[in-house]
Design a protein around this motif. Structure first.
Motif, PDB file in Angstrom:
ATOM      1  N   LEU A  66       0.810  -1.215   0.000  1.00  0.00           N
ATOM      2  CA  LEU A  66       0.000   0.000   0.000  1.00  0.00           C
ATOM      3  C   LEU A  66       0.845   1.268   0.000  1.00  0.00           C
ATOM      4  N   LEU A  67       2.036   1.211   0.597  1.00  0.00           N
ATOM      5  CA  LEU A  67       2.885   2.408   0.628  1.00  0.00           C
ATOM      6  C   LEU A  67       3.264   2.866  -0.784  1.00  0.00           C
ATOM      7  N   PRO A  68       3.788   1.983  -1.663  1.00  0.00           N
ATOM      8  CA  PRO A  68       4.062   2.420  -3.041  1.00  0.00           C
ATOM      9  C   PRO A  68       2.813   2.905  -3.764  1.00  0.00           C
ATOM     10  N   VAL A  69       1.682   2.239  -3.521  1.00  0.00           N
ATOM     11  CA  VAL A  69       0.434   2.656  -4.162  1.00  0.00           C
ATOM     12  C   VAL A  69       0.062   4.068  -3.720  1.00  0.00           C
ATOM     13  N   GLY A  70       0.222   4.355  -2.422  1.00  0.00           N
ATOM     14  CA  GLY A  70      -0.088   5.687  -1.919  1.00  0.00           C
ATOM     15  C   GLY A  70       0.815   6.752  -2.508  1.00  0.00           C
ATOM     16  N   LEU A  71       2.114   6.478  -2.605  1.00  0.00           N
ATOM     17  CA  LEU A  71       3.048   7.456  -3.168  1.00  0.00           C
ATOM     18  C   LEU A  71       2.789   7.687  -4.646  1.00  0.00           C
ATOM     19  N   LEU A  72       2.475   6.629  -5.373  1.00  0.00           N
ATOM     20  CA  LEU A  72       2.150   6.793  -6.794  1.00  0.00           C
ATOM     21  C   LEU A  72       0.844   7.566  -6.976  1.00  0.00           C
ATOM     22  N   SER A  73      -0.077   7.416  -6.043  1.00  0.00           N
ATOM     23  CA  SER A  73      -1.318   8.185  -6.106  1.00  0.00           C
ATOM     24  C   SER A  73      -1.031   9.677  -6.019  1.00  0.00           C
ATOM     25  N   VAL A  74      -0.108  10.040  -5.137  1.00  0.00           N
ATOM     26  CA  VAL A  74       0.284  11.451  -5.033  1.00  0.00           C
ATOM     27  C   VAL A  74       0.868  11.927  -6.358  1.00  0.00           C
ATOM     28  N   GLY A  75       1.741  11.106  -6.958  1.00  0.00           N
ATOM     29  CA  GLY A  75       2.325  11.463  -8.249  1.00  0.00           C
ATOM     30  C   GLY A  75       1.276  11.605  -9.336  1.00  0.00           C
ATOM     31  N   ALA A  76       0.279  10.712  -9.332  1.00  0.00           N
ATOM     32  CA  ALA A  76      -0.768  10.768 -10.348  1.00  0.00           C
ATOM     33  C   ALA A  76      -1.631  12.021 -10.205  1.00  0.00           C
ATOM     34  N   VAL A  77      -1.666  12.590  -9.003  1.00  0.00           N
ATOM     35  CA  VAL A  77      -2.451  13.804  -8.779  1.00  0.00           C
ATOM     36  C   VAL A  77      -1.665  15.053  -9.163  1.00  0.00           C
ATOM     37  N   ILE A  78      -0.403  15.150  -8.713  1.00  0.00           N
ATOM     38  CA  ILE A  78       0.318  16.426  -8.813  1.00  0.00           C
ATOM     39  C   ILE A  78       1.375  16.477  -9.904  1.00  0.00           C
ATOM     40  N   ALA A  79       1.762  15.326 -10.490  1.00  0.00           N
ATOM     41  CA  ALA A  79       2.882  15.329 -11.446  1.00  0.00           C
ATOM     42  C   ALA A  79       2.625  16.260 -12.617  1.00  0.00           C
ATOM     43  N   GLY A  80       1.407  16.269 -13.128  1.00  0.00           N
ATOM     44  CA  GLY A  80       1.117  17.091 -14.294  1.00  0.00           C
ATOM     45  C   GLY A  80       1.257  18.571 -14.017  1.00  0.00           C
TER      46      GLY A  80
END
Length: 645
Positions: free
Chosen positions: A470-484
């Motif tokens: 879940l930790l990698p999933v949570g960090l990738l979720s942050v990236g999917a929100v703010i990366a753009g």
């Protein structure tokens, strides 16, 4: 610069050390130590890559880090050097960060594996190192080394469960299909060396202006750069799974889910995009090839989206979305928006890794089941995974303000503003695909997480994944929100010229990125409207009136079967290529080898062996016998010459 060079070498070679240590000594160290070693070294690699990215953003420019002398032979020179410019550094940072998260995720996902997993972690590190070799290459030969390295690593990882025939077949299929494309790539490299005199990027780019009018004769006379660019593109089509060479990608789902995430998000399939962007100074001078790239990319995006609409397997659905998104990236390359292509490559890495790892959490929760039609009602059981899949799907569909909105819309705006027929074709295909993407993404969400449970025992036993997943999933979720929104000013916005600092080249006047702000408002909004409409249609079909899809499948059964069977590409290749090959192979084996070589009286093979045995008897070792034989031969030769004089 010494600090930046050192950090760059750490970022590139730390995964190699992890591979060697875990692979060679894992059986002695044990799984725990092997996991700790590979993850620790990947952490060093990711931190070093982020540090180098900070240095490079300080306007360091292009810098080469020597590693070793490599190939010096008869006018050919290719040294092993690490090219440190923004194009390579940005991809290195993305690859190492995503790979680190996949390594951590794999601890939980592979925890119940019966056999030792040190080999799996070593392969992950090898995969990462090969991709880093590819993107940090300073010449085409070194790039080809990394290119083949990711092919080898994908073979090992896709076929990791070697006791499954389907996994072995998928690994072989990926390897063989890519070898077909790699042949064209290798010919392209050879042609570059023969006509431009080098495989080094700097020397190639310096020579390009002097060969603009050169031609190449092959079934007619063609511009040299068109031929080279087409050969390179065909190589990229195989690695990035574009139409006609895409068939390996869905089958690659036979490997463990972390492998799927790494292949689709950060490594193998993005290699073709990187190649075309790296060679942008040459591709810019091949307008016919660029139109071909848009045609193939736009058609691939549409094809993959239509197939994703009907797939029952959760991982294959996401796999076809990768194929589709790669089509977008090639459209950007074809219209000259290389920066937008790299932007989407980067944001796609976050939300596609998120979707695959989220799918892995679902599969883990329902005891390795992958058929979405056996799931349902899982959102209460795995709410964290449910939220992550929503975030990943919103980013994939390009909904504001998620990452995919900024990068995918930039590609479609660039396609429209290219003011070319093929650019408009890419825009139309991209907008239709935006609708289909949202439709199959929310089809997945509604089938898996909503409605009544279709298999009670799967639903009752479902549970959230461990923290390591879940930790990698949570960090990738942050990236999917703010990366753009974070990366947009640097990749395609006001700071893009300073950010890329010459790493991406475009002919003056052809830089479509500079015209994105002039896109008509309606044209810019169409992809968003299409995506929202896709979500609404998915809700109607799978929540409000769930009988609609089944009714459509019955009434449009030929079309349904056409899509379910992936446009029958595998069946077509089986009839046109596989069966004729098998027939020829059987003819050579049974008809020639067994019937002729071994089947005639005494058999040619046995006859040859017998003749050799008789010839051996002549070799007595006596000098007198040898001299007498030579004398006889001389007499015969002289007699013959005198007789026919």
């Amino acid at each position: 610069m010494q600090t930046a060079s050192f950090l760059f070498e750490v970022a590139v070679f730390a995964p190699l050390i992890g591979f060697l240590v875990a692979g060679c000594f894992g059986h002695l160290m044990g799984d725990g130590a092997a996991r700790l070693t590979t993850i620790g070294l990947m952490t060093c690699s990711a931190l070093a890559a982020i540090g180098v990215l900070g240095f490079e953003m300080g306007d360091v420019g292009t810098f080469v880090v020597p590693v070793a002398d490599w190939v010096h032979a008869a006018g050919f020179r290719a040294d092993w050097q690490l090219r440190m410019d923004m194009l390579s550094v940005s991809v290195v940072a993305m690859v190492t960060v995503v790979s680190l998260l996949v390594h951590v995720y794999s601890v939980g996902y592979m925890a119940h594996e019966a056999r030792p997993v040190y080999r799996f972690f070593s392969y992950l590190s090898l995969f990462t190192f090969a991709m880093l070799m590819l993107v940090t290459s300073d010449n085409l030969l070194q790039l080809f080394f990394g290119w083949e390295g990711v092919g080898l690593a994908s073979y090992l990882l896709i076929g990791y469960w070697y006791d499954r025939p389907s996994a072995c077949a998928a690994a072989i299929k990926a390897f063989v299909v890519n070898r077909v494309a790699d042949l064209f790539f290798l010919v392209g490299i050879s042609l570059i060396f023969i006509r431009l005199g080098s495989v080094s990027y700097e020397e190639i780019f310096a020579a390009i202006p002097y060969h603009v009018n050169d031609t190449f004769v092959l079934f007619g006379t063609h511009p040299l750069y068109e031929v080279i660019a087409t050969l390179l593109f065909i190589g990229a089509m195989g690695k990035s799974a574009q139409l006609f060479l895409h068939t390996w990608l869905p089958d690659a789902m036979e490997g463990p889910t972390p492998v799927s995430a790494l292949i689709h998000a950060a490594t193998m399939v993005t290699a073709g995009i990187f190649l075309m962007v790296r060679m942008s100074p040459l591709v810019e001078l091949a307008p016919v090839t660029r139109d071909l790239i848009v045609l193939v990319g736009g058609t691939t995006s549409f094809f993959a989206a239509t197939v994703g609409l009907v797939q029952p397997d959760i991982k294959r659905t996401i796999a076809y979305s990768t194929c589709s998104q790669l089509g977008y990236m090639f459209v950007a390359v074809g219209v000259g928006a290389y920066q937008a292509s790299m932007f989407h490559l980067t944001t796609h890495a976050f939300f596609k890794a998120l979707l695959f790892l989220g799918a892995g959490c679902v599969i883990h929760a329902v005891h390795d089941e992958q058929d979405m039609f056996r799931m349902g009602g899982l959102w209460r059981k795995i709410p964290f995974t449910y939220a992550a899949m929503w975030i990943g799907s919103l980013a994939l569909a390009g909904i504001f303000p998620f990452a995919g909105y900024w990068s995918k819309d930039a590609i479609l705006e660039a396609a429209w503003m290219s003011d070319s027929t093929m650019g408009h074709y890419g825009w139309v295909m991209g907008c239709i695909t935006a609708f289909l993407t949202a439709l199959y993404s929310w089809r997945l969400i509604f089938l898996v997480f909503h409605g009544k449970p279709r298999e009670a025992h799967l639903h009752d036993g479902a549970h959230e994944s461990p923290a390591s997943m879940l930790l990698p999933v949570g960090l990738l979720s942050v990236g999917a929100v703010i990366a753009g929104i974070v990366l947009e000013p640097f990749y395609i916005g006001s700071h893009q010229a300073a950010f890329w600092n010459g790493a991406i080249a475009a002919i003056p006047g052809h830089d479509v990125i500079e015209r994105l702000e002039q896109t008509p408002g309606f044209i810019a909004l169409v992809p968003t409207f299409a995506a929202v409409f896709g979500i609404v249609v998915a809700y109607v079909c799978y929540v409000a009136s769930p009988g609609i899809p089944a009714a459509l499948a019955r009434s449009l059964r030929p079309l349904y079967l056409f899509l379910l069977n992936k446009w029958y590409f595998d069946e077509l290749y089986d009839v046109a290529i596989i069966r004729p090959y098998r027939a020829v192979a059987r003819l050579l084996w049974k008809g020639v080898d067994e019937d002729v070589v071994e089947g005639i009286p005494e058999g040619l093979a046995r006859l040859t062996a017998g003749s050799a045995g008789q010839a051996v008897r002549i070799q007595t070792g006596s000098m007198a016998v040898y001299a007498f034989s030579m004398l006889i031969g001389l007499v015969v030769l002289l007699t013959t010459m005198l007789f026919f004089r």
